[in-house]
Structures are given as structure tokens and as C-alpha cells.
Design a protein around this motif. Structure first.
Motif, PDB file in Angstrom:
ATOM      1  N   THR A  82      23.469 -11.385  39.407  1.00 31.58           N
ATOM      2  CA  THR A  82      24.183 -10.367  39.874  1.00 31.58           C
ATOM      3  C   THR A  82      25.191  -9.409  39.056  1.00 31.58           C
ATOM      4  O   THR A  82      25.121  -8.426  39.041  1.00 31.58           O
ATOM      5  CB  THR A  82      25.357 -10.774  40.915  1.00 31.58           C
ATOM      6  OG1 THR A  82      24.536 -11.919  41.920  1.00 31.58           O
ATOM      7  CG2 THR A  82      26.069  -9.789  41.740  1.00 31.58           C
ATOM      8  N   LEU A  85      22.688  -7.098  37.238  1.00 31.38           N
ATOM      9  CA  LEU A  85      22.325  -5.902  37.974  1.00 31.38           C
ATOM     10  C   LEU A  85      23.342  -4.850  38.197  1.00 31.38           C
ATOM     11  O   LEU A  85      23.311  -3.636  38.237  1.00 31.38           O
ATOM     12  CB  LEU A  85      22.018  -6.395  39.560  1.00 31.38           C
ATOM     13  CG  LEU A  85      20.660  -7.097  39.658  1.00 31.38           C
ATOM     14  CD1 LEU A  85      20.398  -7.792  40.881  1.00 31.38           C
ATOM     15  CD2 LEU A  85      19.405  -6.248  39.146  1.00 31.38           C
ATOM     16  N   LEU A 278      24.102 -11.053  45.669  1.00 28.93           N
ATOM     17  CA  LEU A 278      22.804 -10.947  44.938  1.00 28.93           C
ATOM     18  C   LEU A 278      21.560 -10.554  45.875  1.00 28.93           C
ATOM     19  O   LEU A 278      20.777  -9.489  45.511  1.00 28.93           O
ATOM     20  CB  LEU A 278      22.521 -12.384  44.328  1.00 28.93           C
ATOM     21  CG  LEU A 278      21.281 -12.503  43.621  1.00 28.93           C
ATOM     22  CD1 LEU A 278      21.039 -11.317  42.386  1.00 28.93           C
ATOM     23  CD2 LEU A 278      21.029 -13.812  42.942  1.00 28.93           C
ATOM     24  N   LEU A 282      19.345  -7.482  45.845  1.00 26.46           N
ATOM     25  CA  LEU A 282      17.666  -7.368  45.678  1.00 26.46           C
ATOM     26  C   LEU A 282      17.233  -6.870  46.832  1.00 26.46           C
ATOM     27  O   LEU A 282      16.032  -5.981  46.618  1.00 26.46           O
ATOM     28  CB  LEU A 282      17.142  -8.830  45.254  1.00 26.46           C
ATOM     29  CG  LEU A 282      17.909  -9.423  44.062  1.00 26.46           C
ATOM     30  CD1 LEU A 282      17.383 -11.076  44.146  1.00 26.46           C
ATOM     31  CD2 LEU A 282      17.218  -8.785  42.925  1.00 26.46           C
ATOM     32  N   TYR A 283      17.581  -7.081  48.084  1.00 22.50           N
ATOM     33  CA  TYR A 283      16.881  -6.338  49.052  1.00 22.50           C
ATOM     34  C   TYR A 283      17.109  -4.962  48.926  1.00 22.50           C
ATOM     35  O   TYR A 283      15.944  -4.300  49.257  1.00 22.50           O
ATOM     36  CB  TYR A 283      17.290  -6.895  50.472  1.00 22.50           C
ATOM     37  CG  TYR A 283      17.141  -6.157  51.498  1.00 22.50           C
ATOM     38  CD1 TYR A 283      15.889  -6.462  52.383  1.00 22.50           C
ATOM     39  CD2 TYR A 283      17.829  -5.081  52.464  1.00 22.50           C
ATOM     40  CE1 TYR A 283      15.243  -5.897  53.345  1.00 22.50           C
ATOM     41  CE2 TYR A 283      17.360  -4.589  53.404  1.00 22.50           C
ATOM     42  CZ  TYR A 283      16.102  -4.774  53.796  1.00 22.50           C
ATOM     43  OH  TYR A 283      15.680  -4.348  55.159  1.00 22.50           O
ATOM     44  N   THR A 286      14.850  -3.318  46.489  1.00 21.88           N
ATOM     45  CA  THR A 286      13.356  -3.164  46.752  1.00 21.88           C
ATOM     46  C   THR A 286      13.119  -2.002  47.724  1.00 21.88           C
ATOM     47  O   THR A 286      12.186  -1.406  47.702  1.00 21.88           O
ATOM     48  CB  THR A 286      13.043  -4.482  47.387  1.00 21.88           C
ATOM     49  OG1 THR A 286      13.076  -5.432  46.380  1.00 21.88           O
ATOM     50  CG2 THR A 286      11.345  -4.389  47.835  1.00 21.88           C
TER      51      THR A 286
END
Length: 392
Positions: A82, A85, A278, A282-283, A286
């Protein structure tokens, strides 16, 4: 996929470049679906908390030696990713708020390692690093008081104007400095609570928890509530929304006697609170990159429609998948009529050499040029000199 470009009129219309937008989670407003999902997560956390904080909370369960290192390793991995990112987003936006919250996640990732190493009975009877009876508890307090402070600082600095956003000439230097400072803070704190353990106020006795522990636990909960309020007052983005969920999880993560049902439940709350941002990052990354790719494809299709050349796309089975306006004007068929049809059957193509040899050259060199005879919708024939490219 095979791209066939039939070269007609050489004059082309070009569109002005469209500025590329940055898809950054920390600047995107949350959707209604995301808000409902976040509310649902909070309600589930509260229901589970009410169950585990009741009479069963002090029920002692058998100690599981592997639980603490497994839990700490999971927290370290989740919070480290996390932080990476969020540091990456800072390198794009140069926002002080992003740098602060990324440092906060790095702080939790580092302090949980110290907490694990000093935990009694995991690697040594009294823990490593010269830890004493109170070291682990005070590291836990630093962990759960430190992160809400980072969140409060994030909320207070997130609306900084452009002059304050560009306070570092190099994003890499800012990130390295933040990592160094955060690591130094964790190292100093770990040294103080281990080397000076006898001087620390006692939070845990052999068979019971001291009154001071409940006071410190209440203070940690109050900090989490204050962080939640600060985020609520300055909520703007998807990141703000899920940080509020994290603070709700922190607020209900109250520690009970070690290896009790409430204690295990508290660790689960900790892992969930560390994982939420996190998973959402990520979702959303994407999803947004998929939208970005779709936008680029639409823009490319728009540009192809502006050219006078006839451009169509066919797959390896000769089925048409794209047909631009130039092709509509040249052949007389609309895009809706031809997409899904077989190219050479529709156009009654006459080849200067066998089709198998043309396809073999495409596979070998990636291109083919020559003369073809196509039949238009009105029955007339047209000789074209296409440039056929194989997309790899």
C-alpha cells in the motif's frame, strides 16, 4: 489480427491531440456503489465487534505459536505494498498529503516487525531485541496511535494549493527522505521501549491488565475517531472514503487479554483495516487502466474516422471487426452492415497471387503490399493498392 488500410485520397484530416488524463485514486470522487459498499463494511465490522466484545471477549483460547508471526507478516506485506502504491501516486501528483499517508503505511509496516520480534514466546521467551515485559504493549500503542496521527496530518494537508504541492523538485528525493525519516522514527521508538522497559509504566501484569491500559486504549480509540472526523470534514476521493473505513476498524480494535477470543478478534480487525485500502487501490487501478485503454481505443477509432483513407480491420479468419467512414464512402456499405462479415466474400476480392502465399508473407514479414480488385456495393469494381499489416 490483420489490419488492412486501402490507400485512397492522400489528403488526411488530423485531430488535435487530446490531453491525457491521469487516473489517480486519490483525486477521484467515490461512486454511490462505493459509498454503499463502504457503509456495508462498517456495519459488518460493528456487528462482529458487538459479538466479540461481549461476555465471550475474555474467553481464553489455546495459544497458537504461529499466529503472531503469520499475522505480523501479513500486515507487513499489505502495508508495504500500500505504501509503495501511494508513493507512486505522490510521484505523479506531488501532493504532500499523499506523501504523509504513504509514510503512515510505511510506519505501520515497520513497527509491526518490531512488535512481532518483541512479542514474548514467539522467537524467545521474553522476546528479542532485549525486550522487557512492557515493550510489546507499548509498541502496540505507538502503532495504533501513530497511524491515526498520520491520517489526521493527511486530512489537514490534502487541500494544499499548487505552491505547496510542488515543494520538492524531485519526487524521488522526497520519497527517500520520507522513508529514511519514518525508518529512523520506528528505530528510535523501538530502542526506547526495549532498552528502557523498566522505566515504562506497567500496562500488563502476569495475570491481568492494568487500569492504565484501558486509559491508553481509550486514548487510541479517541485518536481514531478524531482521524475519522477530520477525513469526514475533508472527504473528496475514493482514498478518503476507504481511509474512513480503516479508521472505523481502528476504533473498534480494542485489545483484550492475550490469546482470548477478543484478542484474536482484534488482530483480525487489524488485518482487515490494513488490507482495505490495498484491495481498493488494486481494484480501482485495474478498473481505471481498463477504462483508459478503452478511451484510447475510442480515440484511435475517432481519428481513423477523420481520415479519407479506407481503413478496415479483419481478424485471422478474415472477419471484419472495424470499418471506418472512408471504407463506407469507398465501398458503399455502412459499418453496421459489414462488421462480422467475411472480408473477401463481401468484397469478392481478386488476388494477384494465391491467398495462402499472401498470408505466409504476412506471418513472415508482418506486411504485404500489392494490387487487389474489390467489388463495391453497386457492383462496380475498384483497383486498390493496400498496405496490409499484421498486428503482433
Amino acid at each position: 489480427m490483420i489490419v488492412g488500410s486501402v490507400l485512397g485520397n492522400k489528403d488526411r484530416k488530423t485531430a488535435p491531440p487530446v490531453p491525457e488524463q491521469d487516473f489517480i485514486i486519490s483525486s477521484l470522487p467515490p461512486s454511490q456503489t462505493q459509498k454503499r459498499l463502504a457503509l456495508g463494511v462498517v456495519l459488518v465490522l460493528l456487528v462482529v465487534f458487538c459479538i466479540t466484545a461481549g461476555p465471550l471477549s475474555t474467553l481464553q483460547l489455546p495459544p497458537v505459536p504461529a499466529f503472531v508471526p503469520a499475522y505480523a507478516t501479513a500486515i507487513f506485506a499489505v502495508d508495504s505494498v500500500t505504501a509503495v502504491l501511494l508513493f507512486a501516486q505522490f510521484s505523479i501528483l506531488r501532493s504532500r498529503a499523499l506523501l504523509v499517508i504513504a509514510s503512515g503505511y510505511l510506519f505501520t509496516a515497520l513497527v509491526v516487525i518490531a512488535w512481532m520480534l518483541t512479542f514474548p514466546g514467539v522467537f524467545a521467551p521474553s522476546g528479542l531485541l532485549g525486550a522487557g515485559p512492557q515493550s510489546t504493549s507499548w509498541l502496540y500503542i505507538l502503532w495504533h496511535a501513530g497511524f491515526p496521527l498520520f491520517v489526521i496530518a493527511y486530512a489537514l494537508s490534502k487541500d494544499a494549493g499548487p505552491p505547496r504541492r510542488l515543494w520538492w523538485a524531485s519526487a524521488g528525493a522526497a520519497i527517500l527522505s520520507s522513508v529514511a525519516v519514518t525508518a529512523a522514527v520506528v528505530s528510535v521508538a523501538t530502542y526506547l521501549v526495549t532498552a528502557h522497559d523498566p522505566l515504562l509504566p506497567r500496562l500488563i501484569y502476569t495475570n491481568r491488565i492494568s487500569t492504565l491500559w484501558y486509559f491508553t486504549a481509550g486514548s487510541m480509540t479517541l485518536l481514531s475517531v478524531l482521524a475519522l472526523i477530520a477525513l469526514w470534514l475533508r472527504r473528496r476521493s475514493v482514498l478518503d472514503l476507504w481511509l474512513m473505513v480503516v479508521m472505523c476498524a481502528y476504533a473498534v480494535e480494542i485489545s483484550f487479554p492475550r490469546f482470548s477470543l477478543g484478542w484474536y478478534a482484534g488482530r483480525v480487525f487489524g488485518l482487515l483495516s490494513g488490507s482495505l485500502v490495498l484491495f481498493v487501490l488494486l481494484y480501482e487501478i485495474t478498473l481505471l487502466y481498463r477504462r483508459r485503454a478503452e478511451d484510447r481505443l475510442r480515440e484511435q477509432a475517432r481519428l481513423l474516422d477523420l481520415t479519407h483513407d479506407s481503413v478496415f480491420v479483419r481478424d485471422t479468419s478474415d472477419v471484419i471487426t472495424y470499418w471506418n467512414r472512408g471504407a463506407e464512402e469507398l465501398y458503399g456499405w455502412s459499418r453496421e452492415r459489414v462488421v462480422g462479415k467475411t472480408t473477401h466474400q463481401l468484397l469478392q476480392t481478386s488476388f494477384p497471387e494465391p491467398l495462402a502465399e499472401i498470408n505466409a508473407e504476412l506471418l513472415r514479414t508482418g506486411r504485404w503490399e500489392g494490387e487487389l480488385v474489390h467489388t463495391k456495393r453497386d457492383g462496380t469494381q475498384v483497383v486498390v493498392e493496400p498496405l496490409v499489416l499484421a498486428a503482433r
